[in-house]
Design a protein around this motif. Structure first.
Motif, mmCIF file in Angstrom:
data_model
loop_
_atom_site.group_PDB
_atom_site.id
_atom_site.type_symbol
_atom_site.label_atom_id
_atom_site.label_comp_id
_atom_site.label_asym_id
_atom_site.label_seq_id
_atom_site.Cartn_x
_atom_site.Cartn_y
_atom_site.Cartn_z
ATOM 1 N N LYS A 10 0.827 -1.212 0.000
ATOM 2 C CA LYS A 10 0.000 0.000 0.000
ATOM 3 C C LYS A 10 0.857 1.257 0.000
ATOM 4 O O LYS A 10 0.615 2.217 -0.737
ATOM 5 N N LYS A 11 1.875 1.245 0.865
ATOM 6 C CA LYS A 11 2.702 2.428 1.100
ATOM 7 C C LYS A 11 3.669 2.707 -0.044
ATOM 8 O O LYS A 11 3.904 3.870 -0.408
ATOM 9 N N GLU A 12 4.266 1.646 -0.615
ATOM 10 C CA GLU A 12 5.245 1.802 -1.695
ATOM 11 C C GLU A 12 4.888 0.871 -2.861
ATOM 12 O O GLU A 12 5.602 -0.097 -3.137
#
Length: 515
Positions: free
Chosen positions: A394-396
């Motif tokens: 999700k973040k990267e």
């Protein structure tokens, strides 16, 4: 806070090296001493199925490790994954728990090796010294443990390639001995021996299978050593993930075939007799398969090799996990020192080696408590890595992933559930793996030590605490250096132009005044 640098380690490990390091870590002494218990619990076929189910549980966790290791091939493995996903506090907890697992197993193996010698040479125990928690400590037992502990530490200081060579030799011996038993069982065993022990006789087949499956994941701990040495691997990144998964599959197959071989050679009555005697059911099966008591000792030697391979792998993993924490100023920077010639984390190895030298003085029973607490720590780390896998997707989302898991949500959720299930086994009474109060004491002591390091290092290193060092390639480093040079040149030119402009302005003003 992040900074970048090129790796200080030598890339010397090939595909075979990392395969035997991971496989050797998972194949310890359990296949020699516990096969009878597994068959007694789930039956020969049932226990093999139980191991396959346990392998599936670990497989999902392994997939998350495979993707993250290929994406972030940096010393420390879990430390880097959890830091990128959860920040320094999450990373500290994750790495500190995995260090407990590695160090505890290394210390336990220092006690297990001389204990096994007593199975081969009963007169080995000489010079009684004292008793700890019901375990008698002898001078001969202590000397062997200390000498081998020093030897193992020296091997690892000499370089990871040296340690990998030792791992290769010993893993080949383990494999050869295991194959001998499996092949011999086909020719000298009988399907009649399976009567009454295909599945557990005292419970339903499903219940027996699940009881075995419940404990099997703890025998697969060790594949996670690969990410710890990621900076020292000279293999295509995509292959690292595949090799990690292959090591898990091979371990599952090895355990399952050994169980089936023992059940095919020994009827239930002989397994029960062996359990009440030496307890080395696999060795007794080897003796019967070859009609020779010498072959039982050959198999025990194979088990001894399994102890050393686990010891070797966890010594590697523990020292490098400590190195990565020290690099981030989470524990004293002293542990981030590398040997000037061999490029190994020498001070971390000295500490872990010293603990393995001292461990035998505590007796084997106390080490059993420590290793159970350590396995609990490994499972906590697995769960945090599985969460990190989901968070980073999700973040990267654009993070380069040479080995990319397809249905990542399904794999990630399953990995969290499976690893969470293993953690719960240690917590829930009656699960068969619940920690006893002595083990909680060990785990609690480790938590307190970690809290002390956390507070002291945070105060001492201030803003450096929890900084993540990002390893970049030599080409990227050259590009950065070129960019820095260009920036410096541009800055120098700008300053020079500003000075010239200021001088020109002053001269113009002076000229204007004269006019």
């Amino acid at each position: 806070m992040e900074n970048k640098k090129t790796s200080s380690f030598d890339k010397v490990l090939g595909a075979w090296d990392i395969l035997v390091i991971a496989f050797g870590a998972m194949i310890g002494w359990g296949w020699v001493v516990s096969s009878g218990d597994w068959i007694n619990t789930g039956g020969a076929v049932g226990a093999a199925i139980g191991f396959a189910i346990g392998g599936v549980m670990i497989f999902f966790v392994g997939l998350t490790y495979a993707e993250l290791t290929a994406a972030m091939p940096q010393c420390g493995g879990e430390h880097v994954f959890s830091h990128r996903a959860m920040g320094p506090i999450g990373s500290f907890i994750c790495t500190w728990t995995i260090v407990l697992g590695y160090v505890s197993v290394a210390c336990f193996e220092a006690c297990a090796l001389p204990t096994i010698i007593t199975y081969i040479y009963p007169d080995f125990l000489q010079g009684y010294l004292y008793t700890v928690a019901g375990f008698d400590v002898y001078a001969s037992w202590l000397i062997v443990a200390i000498v081998v502990a020093i030897f193992m530490t020296i091997v690892n200081i000499k370089g990871i390639k040296t340690a990998a060579m030792l791992q290769t030799i010993l893993t080949v011996i383990i494999g050869a001995v295991g194959i001998l038993l499996i092949v011999a069982s086909v020719f000298t065993g009988s399907a009649d021996n399976l009567q009454g022990q295909v599945f557990a006789s005292d419970t339903s087949p499903l219940h027996g299978i699940l009881r075995v499956a419940l404990v099997t994941p703890f025998f697969f701990i060790g594949f996670d050593v690969i990410p710890q040495a990621a900076e020292e691997i000279n293999v295509d990144l995509k292959k690292i993930g595949r090799i990690l998964i292959l090591s898990i599959v091979l371990a599952v197959v090895f355990y399952a075939l050994i169980i089936l071989a023992v059940g095919y050679v020994l009827p239930n009555s002989e397994i029960l007799a062996s359990l009440s005697g030496s307890g080395l059911v696999t060795a007794d099966a080897m003796a019967k398969a070859f009609h020779s008591s010498i072959m039982a000792k050959v198999l025990i030697v194979g088990g001894m090799c399994g102890i050393v391979t686990s010891w070797n792998s966890f010594l590697m993993g523990g020292s490098r996990a400590m190195y990565s924490m020290a690099e981030s100023y989470m524990i004293p920077k002293f542990f981030a020192k590398l040997h000037p010639k061999h490029k190994t984390p020498i001070n971390a190895l000295y500490l872990v080696g010293l603990l393995t030298v001292l461990a035998p003085f505590a007796g084997r029973e106390m080490l059993v408590w420590i290793v159970d607490a350590g396995n609990f720590g490994c499972c906590v780390a697995y769960c945090m890595v599985a969460f990190s896998f989901l968070i980073l997707r999700k973040k990267e989302p654009d993070l380069p992933r040479p080995y990319k898991v397809g249905p990542y949500k399904f794999v990630g959720v399953m990995a969290v559930l499976m690893s969470g299930f293993m953690v719960a086994c240690y917590l829930v009474p009656g699960s068969g793996a619940t920690l006893v109060w002595q083990e909680w004491l060990m785990a609690g002591g480790w938590v307190i030590l970690g809290a002390v390091f956390f507070v002291v290092c945070r105060v001492r290193y201030k803003e450096k605490f929890g900084s993540l060092v990002e390893i970049i390639s030599d080409a990227d480093a050259a590009t950065l250096q070129a960019s820095d040079r260009d920036l410096d040149l541009a800055l120098d030119n700008a300053i020079e132009a500003a000075i010239e402009a200021a001088i020109a302005t002053v001269l113009n003003e002076e000229a204007a005044k004269q006019l």
